[in-house]
Motif scaffolding. Sequence first.
Motif, PDB file in Angstrom:
ATOM      1  N   GLU A 220       1.089  -1.594   0.220  1.00  0.00           N
ATOM      2  CA  GLU A 220      -0.151   0.132  -0.558  1.00  0.00           C
ATOM      3  C   GLU A 220       0.927   1.569  -0.406  1.00  0.00           C
ATOM      4  OE1 GLU A 220      -3.258  -1.537   2.994  1.00  0.00           O
ATOM      5  OE2 GLU A 220      -1.679  -0.268   3.884  1.00  0.00           O
TER       6      GLU A 220
ATOM      7  N   ARG B 294       0.040   4.010   1.843  1.00  0.00           N
ATOM      8  CA  ARG B 294      -0.094   4.433   3.336  1.00  0.00           C
ATOM      9  C   ARG B 294       1.113   3.802   3.434  1.00  0.00           C
ATOM     10  NH1 ARG B 294      -4.706   2.010   7.279  1.00  0.00           N
ATOM     11  NH2 ARG B 294      -5.251   0.618   5.921  1.00  0.00           N
TER      12      ARG B 294
ATOM     13  N   SER C 158       0.008   0.606  10.573  1.00  0.00           N
ATOM     14  CA  SER C 158      -0.995   1.199   9.933  1.00  0.00           C
ATOM     15  C   SER C 158      -1.229   0.315   8.673  1.00  0.00           C
ATOM     16  CB  SER C 158      -0.586   1.899   8.836  1.00  0.00           C
ATOM     17  OG  SER C 158      -0.233   3.245  10.295  1.00  0.00           O
ATOM     18  N   SER C 159      -0.475  -0.627   7.577  1.00  0.00           N
ATOM     19  CA  SER C 159      -0.632  -1.262   6.807  1.00  0.00           C
ATOM     20  C   SER C 159       0.032  -2.753   7.690  1.00  0.00           C
ATOM     21  CB  SER C 159       0.638  -1.040   5.802  1.00  0.00           C
ATOM     22  OG  SER C 159       0.044   0.007   5.409  1.00  0.00           O
TER      23      SER C 159
ATOM     24  N   THR D 101      -6.768   5.282   6.795  1.00  0.00           N
ATOM     25  CA  THR D 101      -6.942   4.516   5.177  1.00  0.00           C
ATOM     26  C   THR D 101      -8.086   6.004   5.321  1.00  0.00           C
ATOM     27  OG1 THR D 101      -6.961   3.889   2.937  1.00  0.00           O
ATOM     28  CG2 THR D 101      -8.520   3.311   4.959  1.00  0.00           C
TER      29      THR D 101
ATOM     30  N   ARG E 240      -4.134   1.884  -0.486  1.00  0.00           N
ATOM     31  CA  ARG E 240      -4.644   2.072   0.123  1.00  0.00           C
ATOM     32  C   ARG E 240      -3.859   3.415   0.784  1.00  0.00           C
ATOM     33  NH1 ARG E 240      -8.063  -0.444  -1.131  1.00  0.00           N
ATOM     34  NH2 ARG E 240      -8.896  -1.729   0.271  1.00  0.00           N
TER      35      ARG E 240
END
Length: 321
Positions: free
Chosen positions: A39, A41, A113-114, A145, A303
């Motif tokens: 991602e 992100r 976050s990921s 996200t 994302r």
Amino acid sequence: MMSSLPFSRSSLTLCEERSVLGVEGLKEFDVVVCALGYETRSRYVAENIEFVASTKIALTFDHNLSISRNENERCFDSFGFNKYTLQDNQWKMVFEKMAVKTNEEIRIAVDISSMSKEMMACVLSRIGMVADKRPVKLFSIYAPTSYYELREPYPIQRQGPVSPLLGGGDANPESPLAAIVGLGNERGLAVGAIQAIEPSLLWTYVAIGFDERFGHDVRSANENLSEIYDLTEFTFKIADPTLLRQELQSSVITLRQTHRVMIIPMGSKIFSQMSILTAFFGKCPELTIWQFSSGSNATASDRVAEGSIVTHVATIRRSDF
């Protein structure tokens, strides 16, 4: 991954919890751990916080190596991160070397976050090993996200504990099952999961985030749930993970008096992290964390970070310190 914890789930406790919105105070750490995923992100937190740390770890995945993976890798390389797979022993040795008995607190930042749930559990188990010897101030950092549309379901491929560390072996198998479910926006996934475990009591949590379209989609994706099951619904604010974490612990302590308790985290990753924190360090050794997911059946999609950074800060220490 380890099949048993390097600490007792009843020996450690969380204290001095607080929520932080923004990046103030998020710079100097002893160790920083991020996920190097596909991602966009994945690199957002590292790009927006100038981490100063003696050890920077980027944990990689062995699937979905496309989309933004190459750019993410260049970014983490430029910031001085060392890359490891989750199975590598080198990054685990970093925590083993820190696990020395002392009253000196150590600061650890984890960008969730990921991260997958399995990665969260593995990293937190290593942090628990350190906290069994010395106080740890843990910063669970999360970049929500940006909005993406309601997802159609894929067949459930994975069903069971998030990791062998979260099987909840202390629970009484004769007790009825209570399920706490963090709802996501995959249509019908929660219904399928609940049908598989057949709980006698169901509590659901819906996130209130920074984009109200997510809340609308979560309710649309799970609109049949209340028609099939008698449930109690709660909401939580993504911007206040501390309140969520404490409410989860209170809910588990209440329910375990009469039930076996299982948390099924779907949707927001902050719900997953707060659930696993509660299982490991919330005086809930019998708590089980299960996952139901489509695994590699799902199509990978990018994302992008919404723009906010939310952090749960807590000190983890032995109860007898």
